[in-house]
Design a protein around this motif. Structure first.
Motif, short mmCIF file in Angstrom:
data_model
loop_
_atom_site.label_atom_id
_atom_site.label_comp_id
_atom_site.label_asym_id
_atom_site.label_seq_id
_atom_site.Cartn_x
_atom_site.Cartn_y
_atom_site.Cartn_z
N GLU A 160 -2.82 -4.29 -42.23
CA GLU A 160 -1.37 -4.40 -42.32
C GLU A 160 -1.07 -5.44 -43.39
O GLU A 160 -1.65 -6.52 -43.36
N SER A 161 -0.21 -5.10 -44.33
CA SER A 161 0.11 -6.07 -45.38
C SER A 161 1.61 -6.26 -45.46
O SER A 161 2.38 -5.35 -45.13
N TYR A 162 2.01 -7.42 -45.88
CA TYR A 162 3.44 -7.75 -45.91
C TYR A 162 3.92 -7.87 -47.35
O TYR A 162 5.12 -7.93 -47.60
N GLY A 163 2.97 -7.92 -48.29
CA GLY A 163 3.27 -7.71 -49.69
C GLY A 163 2.83 -6.28 -49.97
O GLY A 163 2.97 -5.42 -49.13
N GLY B 71 -6.05 1.23 -45.55
CA GLY B 71 -4.73 0.67 -45.31
C GLY B 71 -3.87 0.78 -46.55
O GLY B 71 -4.29 0.42 -47.65
N ALA B 72 -2.66 1.29 -46.37
CA ALA B 72 -1.73 1.40 -47.50
C ALA B 72 -0.94 0.10 -47.63
O ALA B 72 -1.04 -0.78 -46.78
N GLY B 73 -0.15 0.00 -48.67
CA GLY B 73 0.58 -1.24 -48.93
C GLY B 73 1.88 -1.32 -48.15
O GLY B 73 2.51 -0.30 -47.85
N GLY B 74 2.28 -2.53 -47.83
CA GLY B 74 3.55 -2.74 -47.11
C GLY B 74 3.37 -2.54 -45.61
O GLY B 74 2.42 -1.90 -45.17
N TYR B 75 4.30 -3.10 -44.86
CA TYR B 75 4.18 -3.08 -43.39
C TYR B 75 3.94 -1.67 -42.84
O TYR B 75 3.07 -1.46 -42.00
N CYS B 76 4.69 -0.69 -43.33
CA CYS B 76 4.58 0.65 -42.76
C CYS B 76 3.32 1.38 -43.22
O CYS B 76 2.99 2.44 -42.69
N GLY B 77 2.60 0.82 -44.16
CA GLY B 77 1.30 1.37 -44.54
C GLY B 77 0.21 0.98 -43.56
O GLY B 77 -0.95 1.31 -43.74
N HIS B 78 0.61 0.27 -42.49
CA HIS B 78 -0.38 -0.25 -41.53
C HIS B 78 -0.95 0.85 -40.64
O HIS B 78 -0.29 1.85 -40.36
N ILE B 79 -2.18 0.62 -40.23
CA ILE B 79 -2.77 1.45 -39.18
C ILE B 79 -3.96 0.68 -38.59
O ILE B 79 -4.65 -0.04 -39.30
N PHE B 80 -4.11 0.84 -37.28
CA PHE B 80 -5.18 0.15 -36.56
C PHE B 80 -5.82 1.12 -35.57
O PHE B 80 -5.19 2.12 -35.18
N VAL B 81 -7.04 0.82 -35.16
CA VAL B 81 -7.71 1.59 -34.12
C VAL B 81 -8.34 0.58 -33.15
O VAL B 81 -8.94 -0.40 -33.60
N GLY B 82 -8.17 0.82 -31.86
CA GLY B 82 -8.71 -0.16 -30.91
C GLY B 82 -8.48 0.25 -29.48
O GLY B 82 -8.37 1.44 -29.17
N THR B 83 -8.43 -0.77 -28.62
CA THR B 83 -8.42 -0.50 -27.19
C THR B 83 -7.54 -1.52 -26.46
O THR B 83 -7.40 -2.66 -26.92
N ASN B 84 -6.96 -1.07 -25.35
CA ASN B 84 -6.23 -2.02 -24.50
C ASN B 84 -7.10 -2.49 -23.33
O ASN B 84 -6.62 -3.18 -22.44
#
Ligand SMILES: *[C@@H]1O[C@H](CO)[C@@H](O)[C@H](O)[C@H]1NC(C)=O
Ligand SMILES: *[C@@H]1O[C@H](CO)[C@@H](O)[C@H](O)[C@H]1NC(C)=O
Length: 235
Positions: A212-215, A64-77
């Protein structure tokens, strides 16, 4: 047991998923385990890691990278429509800081469009965050902070939680119930005042594992032996 992705649909309820069980030993099936990065996707990365696992040889790795747009997830609905139980083993490269972060997120239309029920950290401890009003479970008072756990670094740990149809949340870390991560309607808990000021009952439409990070916090998380069920799973 964890070799294959198993989807056992209930015969009488074709859209209800009774159980998903995944250990990534056959690889990362990107049809079943989709990438999730709403709004933007800059720098976060998901890979199959064949060098570390809770059981077997493989796990899924999220850088995961820093800041909101550095977010990434993997999962299922493919989550049950009633009671939702999720059990995962995870390993974190770095401890939580005081900054707010998320490592498991759930789209939750009960909160409104594009809002999430999040599990993550703040004040160095494990907590939930409701995106719509930014409430935390537990309260981030000294007593609230003491009512939950911090996560160890570079060690596999078991996390299980239950999202009940009545709006209740129960959480077990390493097999032990965590009082500060427990909120039940009508049951008083001195450390959940902020969470319980709202009567929103989570109705999640997916479960996604990542960062996901917000700082500016960055981290690497590994996930393995994930089970999504309508019943308690256990470690
Ligand atoms: C991925 O999973 C889907 C079902 O979810 C299945 O139809 C497909 O064959 C799988 N792909 C691989 C490469 O195993
Ligand atoms: C995890 O649970 C095991 C078995 O109950 C126990 O021996 C161990 O001390 C626990 N570890 C932590 C960090 O809580």
């Amino acid at each position: 047991m964890f070799g294959n992705t198993a989807l056992f649909a209930l015969a009488l309820a074709p859209f209800a998923v009774a159980q998903i069980s995944e250990g990534f030993e056959q690889g990362w099936n990107q049809t079943t385990w989709t990438t999730y990065a709403p709004d933007c996707n800059q720098g976060g990365k998901i890979t199959l890691d064949t060098t570390t696992a809770h059981t077997g040889k493989n796990s899924i790795r999220v850088d995961g990278a820093g800041g909101y747009c550095g977010h990434i997830f993997v999962g299922t609905n493919k989550v049950p429509t009633g009671d939702v139980y999720v059990r995962t083993y995870f390993k974190a490269a770095k401890a939580f800081t005081d900054s707010h972060v998320t490592f498991i997120t759930h789209p939750d239309p009960a909160q409104g469009a594009n809002k999430h029920l999040r599990i993550g950290g703040q004040s160095k401890i494990l907590m939930y965050n409701r995106e719509s009003d930014d409430a935390t479970l537990p309260d981030l008072s000294p007593q609230g902070i003491a009512s939950t756990v911090s996560i160890p670094v570079n060690t596999w740990r078991c996390l299980e939680y239950h999202l009940g149809t009545d709006g209740s949340i129960e959480t077990w870390f390493n097999g032990t119930a965590v009082s500060g991560l427990t909120a039940k309607p009508g049951v008083s808990n001195p450390n959940t005042a902020q969470w319980q000021r709202s009567s929103i009952k989570p109705k999640v439409t997916g479960v996604y594992f990542g960062w996901e990070s917000y700082g500016g916090d960055t981290n690497t998380f590994w996930y393995d032996d994930i089970v999504v069920s309508d019943k308690k799973i256990g470690c």
